[in-house]
Design a protein around this motif. Structure first.
Motif, PDB file in Angstrom:
ATOM      1  N   ALA A  69       0.859  -1.211  -0.016  1.00  0.00           N
ATOM      2  CA  ALA A  69      -0.129  -0.008   0.105  1.00  0.00           C
ATOM      3  C   ALA A  69       0.913   1.264   0.099  1.00  0.00           C
ATOM      4  O   ALA A  69       0.437   2.208  -0.413  1.00  0.00           O
ATOM      5  CB  ALA A  69      -0.971  -0.063   1.215  1.00  0.00           C
ATOM      6  N   GLN A  70       2.050   1.294   0.487  1.00  0.00           N
ATOM      7  CA  GLN A  70       3.098   2.235   0.673  1.00  0.00           C
ATOM      8  C   GLN A  70       3.747   2.441  -0.655  1.00  0.00           C
ATOM      9  O   GLN A  70       4.075   3.484  -0.881  1.00  0.00           O
ATOM     10  CB  GLN A  70       4.067   2.198   1.662  1.00  0.00           C
ATOM     11  CG  GLN A  70       3.253   2.329   3.050  1.00  0.00           C
ATOM     12  CD  GLN A  70       4.191   2.158   4.215  1.00  0.00           C
ATOM     13  OE1 GLN A  70       4.790   3.102   4.687  1.00  0.00           O
ATOM     14  NE2 GLN A  70       4.104   0.868   4.670  1.00  0.00           N
ATOM     15  N   ARG A  71       3.852   1.427  -1.544  1.00  0.00           N
ATOM     16  CA  ARG A  71       4.507   1.419  -2.604  1.00  0.00           C
ATOM     17  C   ARG A  71       3.850   1.601  -3.980  1.00  0.00           C
ATOM     18  O   ARG A  71       4.274   2.165  -4.788  1.00  0.00           O
ATOM     19  CB  ARG A  71       5.134  -0.064  -2.695  1.00  0.00           C
ATOM     20  CG  ARG A  71       6.278  -0.290  -1.748  1.00  0.00           C
ATOM     21  CD  ARG A  71       6.706  -1.642  -1.837  1.00  0.00           C
ATOM     22  NE  ARG A  71       7.836  -2.060  -1.119  1.00  0.00           N
ATOM     23  CZ  ARG A  71       9.143  -1.845  -1.476  1.00  0.00           C
ATOM     24  NH1 ARG A  71       9.499  -1.438  -2.598  1.00  0.00           N
ATOM     25  NH2 ARG A  71      10.237  -2.462  -0.512  1.00  0.00           N
ATOM     26  N   ILE A  72       2.351   1.391  -3.770  1.00  0.00           N
ATOM     27  CA  ILE A  72       1.628   1.424  -5.110  1.00  0.00           C
ATOM     28  C   ILE A  72       0.555   2.673  -5.055  1.00  0.00           C
ATOM     29  O   ILE A  72      -0.154   2.869  -4.160  1.00  0.00           O
ATOM     30  CB  ILE A  72       0.609   0.348  -5.255  1.00  0.00           C
ATOM     31  CG1 ILE A  72       1.667  -1.201  -5.621  1.00  0.00           C
ATOM     32  CG2 ILE A  72      -0.227   0.331  -6.463  1.00  0.00           C
ATOM     33  CD1 ILE A  72       0.721  -2.250  -5.183  1.00  0.00           C
ATOM     34  N   ASP A  73       0.817   3.711  -5.874  1.00  0.00           N
ATOM     35  CA  ASP A  73       0.086   4.995  -5.783  1.00  0.00           C
ATOM     36  C   ASP A  73      -1.532   4.656  -6.016  1.00  0.00           C
ATOM     37  O   ASP A  73      -1.935   3.644  -6.952  1.00  0.00           O
ATOM     38  CB  ASP A  73       0.467   5.932  -7.113  1.00  0.00           C
ATOM     39  CG  ASP A  73       1.844   6.469  -6.890  1.00  0.00           C
ATOM     40  OD1 ASP A  73       2.180   6.742  -5.516  1.00  0.00           O
ATOM     41  OD2 ASP A  73       2.606   6.626  -7.781  1.00  0.00           O
ATOM     42  N   GLY A  74      -2.209   5.439  -5.251  1.00  0.00           N
ATOM     43  CA  GLY A  74      -3.758   5.039  -5.365  1.00  0.00           C
ATOM     44  C   GLY A  74      -4.384   3.889  -4.946  1.00  0.00           C
ATOM     45  O   GLY A  74      -5.466   3.408  -5.388  1.00  0.00           O
ATOM     46  N   ALA A  75      -3.509   3.078  -3.875  1.00  0.00           N
ATOM     47  CA  ALA A  75      -4.132   1.689  -3.636  1.00  0.00           C
ATOM     48  C   ALA A  75      -5.068   1.997  -2.555  1.00  0.00           C
ATOM     49  O   ALA A  75      -4.818   2.746  -1.580  1.00  0.00           O
ATOM     50  CB  ALA A  75      -3.012   0.947  -3.128  1.00  0.00           C
TER      51      ALA A  75
END
Length: 328
Positions: A69-75
């Motif tokens: 969640a911290q690595r994928i934008d807009g998750a």
């Protein structure tokens, strides 16, 4: 609360050949019948990444979900929530109470938009309407309410698949062959004590990662510690603190998802004070403290995920149109 039976993790699998339990023919038939309904779930307009497990209990799914969640934008994060919480749809806020939404749910909401609902297809619809660019499922490999784009099988390296048997004779939620068949990647968390890659026998790419306690300099000066935790594997937390170089003088393990009372916390505080120790616990435990108590005096050890390599995962996510960045 029920404790994990010891025999679940005895007579571990020793080869890649997985032999079906003859007493579970009917169970496996039912699982196959249910599996035929998987493709009837809701098909979201954005990629759906499932972080699921083959066994009951903690394998590290929550940590993997938060890392992604911290690595994928807009998750956005989807989950059912633990315990007898309402199955009604709810967008969780960081200010919600543990009693209303659950501990893991609160931790997720502090990182990314989080939706809790008994039907993940319903929460997926609302998350997409709210602007989600990707959906990350905390658990749900056995869910039939939503079509998954990429499924990660999260495995605790210390216990692997246990004795290889299905509940109630072992820790598996369903036969290994079936869970492998619905997964795209295996992620082994921690030291692989049971050679998971050999058990999987090349049927899934195996990624490796480890959890790491994030200890600040101030916390290193406040020991010695009395560490306590009510999570699936308290000993893993205690060992991680010791490996981080903290002086752990005493420990106290509670059942998984234990709902702390005021009396519990007062007892711990008194015990630590009398022994000249400082209390330390996990963020998940802190989320379950009574709302009327101040957390002052109890140190919280944050946890992070360290991947051996993210190349395979990055490639898979890039193929889905998702950027996989390094966390800040």
């Amino acid at each position: 609360m029920l404790k994990t039976p010891r025999f679940w993790y005895q007579d571990h699998l020793v080869s890649g050949a997985v032999v079906a339990n003859p007493h579970f023919d009917a169970y496996q038939w039912l699982q196959r019948r249910l599996g035929q309904q998987d493709k009837q779930g809701y098909r979201a307009s954005v990629p759906v990444i499932c972080c699921g497990g083959a066994t009951v209990g903690g394998a590290g799914k929550t940590t993997v979900v938060q890392d992604l969640a911290q690595r994928i934008d807009g998750a956005h994060i989807l989950l059912r929530g633990y315990g007898a919480y309402s199955n009604a749809l709810r967008r969780v806020l960081p200010t919600d109470s543990y009693a209303a939404v659950g501990d893991e749910t609160l931790l997720h909401a502090r990182i990314a938009p989080t939706w809790r609902c008994g039907d993940r297809g319903v929460s997926a619809r609302f998350a997409c309407h709210a602007g989600a660019k990707a959906l990350i499922m905390d658990d749900g490999l056995q869910s039939r309410s939503i079509v998954r784009t990429l499924s990660l099988l999260i495995i605790d390296g210390r216990v692997g698949f246990g004795n290889g048997k299905v509940i109630p004779f072992g820790p598996l939620r369903e036969p290994i062959e079936r869970v492998v068949g619905k997964s795209d990647l295996a992620v082994v968390i921690g030291a692989d004590a049971h050679d998971v890659a050999r058990v999987l026998d090349g049927r899934l790419p195996v990624l490796r990662a480890r959890t790491e306690q994030i200890i600040d300099e101030a916390q290193r000066t406040k020991g010695p510690y009395l560490a306590f935790a009510g999570i699936a594997n308290p000993q893993r937390f205690f060992d991680a603190l010791k490996n981080a170089g903290l002086p752990i003088a005493d420990t106290r393990a509670f059942p998984n998802h234990y709902p702390y009372s005021v009396r519990d916390i007062v007892t711990l505080v008194t015990k630590a004070r009398d022994a000249g120790l400082t209390l330390m616990t996990t963020p998940k435990d802190a989320a379950r403290f009574p709302a009327e108590l101040d957390h002052a005096g109890i140190e919280i050890a944050k946890i992070g995920l360290v991947w051996d390599s993210t190349d395979v995962l990055r490639t898979r996510l890039t193929s889905l149109g998702l950027a996989f960045r390094d966390p800040a």
